[in-house]
Write a protein that holds these residues in place. Structure first.
Motif, PDB file in Angstrom:
ATOM      1  N   ASP A 228       0.823  -1.209   0.000  1.00 14.20           N
ATOM      2  CA  ASP A 228       0.000   0.000   0.000  1.00 14.20           C
ATOM      3  C   ASP A 228       0.861   1.266   0.000  1.00 14.20           C
ATOM      4  O   ASP A 228       0.662   2.182   0.789  1.00 14.20           O
ATOM      5  CB  ASP A 228      -0.947   0.008   1.211  1.00 14.20           C
ATOM      6  CG  ASP A 228      -2.071   1.033   1.051  1.00 14.20           C
ATOM      7  OD1 ASP A 228      -2.318   1.476  -0.087  1.00 14.20           O
ATOM      8  OD2 ASP A 228      -2.689   1.404   2.076  1.00 14.20           O
ATOM      9  N   VAL A 229       1.799   1.311  -0.933  1.00 14.42           N
ATOM     10  CA  VAL A 229       2.656   2.499  -1.089  1.00 14.42           C
ATOM     11  C   VAL A 229       2.823   2.862  -2.565  1.00 14.42           C
ATOM     12  O   VAL A 229       3.772   3.535  -2.939  1.00 14.42           O
ATOM     13  CB  VAL A 229       4.045   2.299  -0.438  1.00 14.42           C
ATOM     14  CG1 VAL A 229       3.934   2.236   1.070  1.00 14.42           C
ATOM     15  CG2 VAL A 229       4.748   1.056  -0.980  1.00 14.42           C
ATOM     16  N   TYR A 230       1.889   2.432  -3.421  1.00 19.31           N
ATOM     17  CA  TYR A 230       2.025   2.661  -4.846  1.00 19.31           C
ATOM     18  C   TYR A 230       1.443   4.023  -5.217  1.00 19.31           C
ATOM     19  O   TYR A 230       0.276   4.317  -4.939  1.00 19.31           O
ATOM     20  CB  TYR A 230       1.317   1.565  -5.638  1.00 19.31           C
ATOM     21  CG  TYR A 230       1.520   1.645  -7.131  1.00 19.31           C
ATOM     22  CD1 TYR A 230       2.659   1.099  -7.720  1.00 19.31           C
ATOM     23  CD2 TYR A 230       0.590   2.265  -7.961  1.00 19.31           C
ATOM     24  CE1 TYR A 230       2.865   1.165  -9.097  1.00 19.31           C
ATOM     25  CE2 TYR A 230       0.776   2.337  -9.332  1.00 19.31           C
ATOM     26  CZ  TYR A 230       1.917   1.788  -9.894  1.00 19.31           C
ATOM     27  OH  TYR A 230       2.121   1.857 -11.255  1.00 19.31           O
ATOM     28  N   ALA A 231       2.242   4.860  -5.852  1.00 20.43           N
ATOM     29  CA  ALA A 231       1.826   6.197  -6.300  1.00 20.43           C
ATOM     30  C   ALA A 231       1.122   6.963  -5.188  1.00 20.43           C
ATOM     31  O   ALA A 231      -0.023   7.385  -5.345  1.00 20.43           O
ATOM     32  CB  ALA A 231       0.939   6.093  -7.540  1.00 20.43           C
ATOM     33  N   PRO A 232       1.801   7.180  -4.072  1.00 20.22           N
ATOM     34  CA  PRO A 232       1.131   7.833  -2.936  1.00 20.22           C
ATOM     35  C   PRO A 232       0.674   9.255  -3.246  1.00 20.22           C
ATOM     36  O   PRO A 232      -0.284   9.745  -2.644  1.00 20.22           O
ATOM     37  CB  PRO A 232       2.209   7.826  -1.845  1.00 20.22           C
ATOM     38  CG  PRO A 232       3.512   7.731  -2.582  1.00 20.22           C
ATOM     39  CD  PRO A 232       3.216   6.885  -3.780  1.00 20.22           C
ATOM     40  N   GLN A 233       1.316   9.923  -4.221  1.00 18.24           N
ATOM     41  CA  GLN A 233       1.071  11.336  -4.512  1.00 18.24           C
ATOM     42  C   GLN A 233      -0.078  11.568  -5.477  1.00 18.24           C
ATOM     43  O   GLN A 233      -0.458  12.715  -5.724  1.00 18.24           O
ATOM     44  CB  GLN A 233       2.359  11.956  -5.074  1.00 18.24           C
ATOM     45  CG  GLN A 233       2.659  11.650  -6.536  1.00 18.24           C
ATOM     46  CD  GLN A 233       3.200  10.253  -6.808  1.00 18.24           C
ATOM     47  OE1 GLN A 233       3.192   9.389  -5.942  1.00 18.24           O
ATOM     48  NE2 GLN A 233       3.688  10.024  -8.021  1.00 18.24           N
TER      49      GLN A 233
ATOM     50  N   TYR B 236      -7.387   8.269  -9.997  1.00 20.81           N
ATOM     51  CA  TYR B 236      -6.511   7.984 -11.127  1.00 20.81           C
ATOM     52  C   TYR B 236      -5.585   6.798 -10.848  1.00 20.81           C
ATOM     53  O   TYR B 236      -4.706   6.511 -11.648  1.00 20.81           O
ATOM     54  CB  TYR B 236      -5.686   9.212 -11.481  1.00 20.81           C
ATOM     55  CG  TYR B 236      -6.542  10.424 -11.767  1.00 20.81           C
ATOM     56  CD1 TYR B 236      -7.485  10.405 -12.801  1.00 20.81           C
ATOM     57  CD2 TYR B 236      -6.440  11.576 -10.995  1.00 20.81           C
ATOM     58  CE1 TYR B 236      -8.291  11.504 -13.052  1.00 20.81           C
ATOM     59  CE2 TYR B 236      -7.238  12.687 -11.245  1.00 20.81           C
ATOM     60  CZ  TYR B 236      -8.163  12.638 -12.271  1.00 20.81           C
ATOM     61  OH  TYR B 236      -8.972  13.725 -12.514  1.00 20.81           O
ATOM     62  N   GLY B 237      -5.763   6.134  -9.721  1.00 20.91           N
ATOM     63  CA  GLY B 237      -4.987   4.937  -9.438  1.00 20.91           C
ATOM     64  C   GLY B 237      -3.935   5.078  -8.366  1.00 20.91           C
ATOM     65  O   GLY B 237      -3.159   4.144  -8.136  1.00 20.91           O
ATOM     66  N   GLY B 238      -3.872   6.231  -7.683  1.00 21.09           N
ATOM     67  CA  GLY B 238      -2.890   6.418  -6.614  1.00 21.09           C
ATOM     68  C   GLY B 238      -3.506   6.283  -5.237  1.00 21.09           C
ATOM     69  O   GLY B 238      -4.600   5.725  -5.074  1.00 21.09           O
ATOM     70  N   MET B 239      -2.822   6.818  -4.242  1.00 23.17           N
ATOM     71  CA  MET B 239      -3.269   6.691  -2.858  1.00 23.17           C
ATOM     72  C   MET B 239      -3.977   7.932  -2.338  1.00 23.17           C
ATOM     73  O   MET B 239      -4.604   7.891  -1.281  1.00 23.17           O
ATOM     74  CB  MET B 239      -2.067   6.384  -1.958  1.00 23.17           C
ATOM     75  CG  MET B 239      -1.424   5.035  -2.212  1.00 23.17           C
ATOM     76  SD  MET B 239       0.038   4.803  -1.175  1.00 23.17           S
ATOM     77  CE  MET B 239      -0.672   4.968   0.467  1.00 23.17           C
ATOM     78  N   GLY B 240      -3.816   9.053  -3.026  1.00 26.01           N
ATOM     79  CA  GLY B 240      -4.523  10.259  -2.632  1.00 26.01           C
ATOM     80  C   GLY B 240      -3.889  11.041  -1.501  1.00 26.01           C
ATOM     81  O   GLY B 240      -4.551  11.882  -0.887  1.00 26.01           O
TER      82      GLY B 240
END
Length: 413
Positions: free
Chosen positions: A53-58, A63-67
């Motif tokens: 649970d650290v994929y594309a945190p930004q 759009y598929g990130g963590m927000g």
């Protein structure tokens, strides 16, 4: 050190640390020195990042990130920077990270669906095509020569770019071009989304360069000759290309700082482990006071860099462009990380320049940091301009001037 990070930022950074220790670094260590990483390994690493649970945190969740907010994602960027593979795994790798941020900020719904979502998913790659060869835009972007002219419902782009990071591999290119030749470049340039396979896009070569490491990232020279793109490929507002580019580059400079801070810290950690074991002249090298003091200085400067980066990020989060603080962070961190990695390499001697350890790859990569996203001299110019904006002339009133002996001053006391 404990910084003013939120609880969420610390939790995500801890998960990123666990990913690095348990997955990324073991895979890196298993590879022969200098060996390029395969697409299969990248897919494996990205799947692991999702599991942690650290994929594309930004990136926003839609759009598929963590927000996470920009500020809260920064500590995870530093963890990812400890290995070139970590940046790829967590999808915080340049130039895609900055390009995704730009699309998020100024892209329309169709552009986000077409390009942002596949970029976040790792299905496509991108390049930021701004820098030009000699006589064109470089450290002085006002020298831009590439043009885009409107022809019906299309834009026709002509120009010559180079040092387009990941340009050889890119599926989509973000191109800066002049759209109003009569205006100052800062008010007369625009950004365009150009498919890499569009007619007239000629990727001439991967400019030979130092660095790249096991990722082998390219820096492409590209010719744009009568390249036609539909008007909906204008990215952001017409003639606001420089403003949008700055919106991309400000945060990207800070994320670069965090990634390289992680790289420098790991280099020092490797060096400390090495000199604690390595014997020389009747003791371990770690017992030598000169090395201990140099490492202490490097650790101190890295701490100051991290503190400054967080301050600049807080200002951006508050709505400030923070151009001067960002420039301070960029030039200071670029030099501090280069010095730290150079010291680590020196501490490890022959093993430092060898490829069994990652330090030599880090050493090659970090030197470019003092040039990319604005050379040291450009950022010092920004800082100096601000420093001289409001000089306190009254501080010089007590001075004696030529022909003005100022006899009365002493008599008043």
């Amino acid at each position: 050190m404990r910084y003013n990070d939120s609880d969420q930022a610390r939790e995500v950074a801890q998960r990123a640390h666990d990913l690095m220790e348990e997955v990324v670094l073991p895979i890196e260590r298993e590879r022969a020195g200098g060996m390029a990483v395969s697409s299969g390994t990248i897919a494996e690493l990205r799947e692991a990042a999702r599991e942690y649970d650290v994929y594309a945190p930004q990136i926003p969740e839609e759009y598929g990130g963590m927000g996470l907010s920009f500020r809260d994602s920064l500590p995870a960027f530093e963890e990812a920077g400890r290995s070139m593979l970590g940046q790829v795994a967590m999808r915080v790798d340049a130039p895609d990270e900055g390009n995704m941020h730009l699309l998020e900020l100024v892209g329309d719904d169709l552009q986000k669906e077409t390009y942002l979502e596949p970029l976040v998913a790792g299905e496509i790659k991108s390049g930021f095509s701004m820098t030009e060869p000699m006589q064109g835009a470089g450290s002085d972007p006002k020298m831009i020569q590439t043009t885009a002219e409107k022809d019906g419902d299309e834009w026709v782009i002509d120009g010559h770019k180079w040092w387009t990071s990941q340009g050889v591999e890119a599926d989509i290119l973000i191109v800066l071009a002049r759209t109003d030749p009569d205006a100052h470049p800062y008010e007369g340039c625009s950004l365009f989304l150009v498919p890499a396979d569009a007619d007239g896009v000629d990727v001439i070569r991967d400019v030979p360069h130092m660095g790249g490491g096991n990722r082998g990232a390219s820096h492409a020279e590209i010719r744009y000759k009568n390249v036609r793109v539909p008007e909906e490929h204008l990215l952001g507002e017409l003639n606001q290309g420089f403003t949008h580019a700055q919106e991309r580059l400000g945060p990207a400079r800070l994320t670069h700082c965090m990634r390289y801070s992680g790289m420098a810290q790991r280099s020092l950690d490797i060096a400390k482990a090495y000199i604690s074991e390595r014997q020389g002249f009747d003791s371990t090298l770690s017992d030598k006071q000169s090395l201990r003091h140099r490492i202490a200085d490097a650790e101190t400067k890295l701490h100051m860099a991290r503190t400054g980066i967080r301050d600049a990020a807080d200002r951006i989060a508050a709505g400030d462009e923070a151009r001067v603080p960002v420039s301070m962070c960029k030039v200071f961190t670029a030099n501090v990380t280069q010095e730290a990695i150079d010291l680590a390499l020196q501490c490890c001697g022959a093993n430092g320049i060898g490829k069994d350890l990652p330090i030599s790859d880090f050493y090659e990569a970090v030197r470019a940091f003092r040039i990319v996203d604005g050379a040291d001299e450009v950022h010092r110019r920004v800082i100096a301009r601000a420093a001289f904006e409001d000089v306190p002339e009254e501080e010089l009133e007590p001075l004696t001037r030529f022909g003005d002996p100022n006899r009365d001053r002493g008599a008043q006391h």
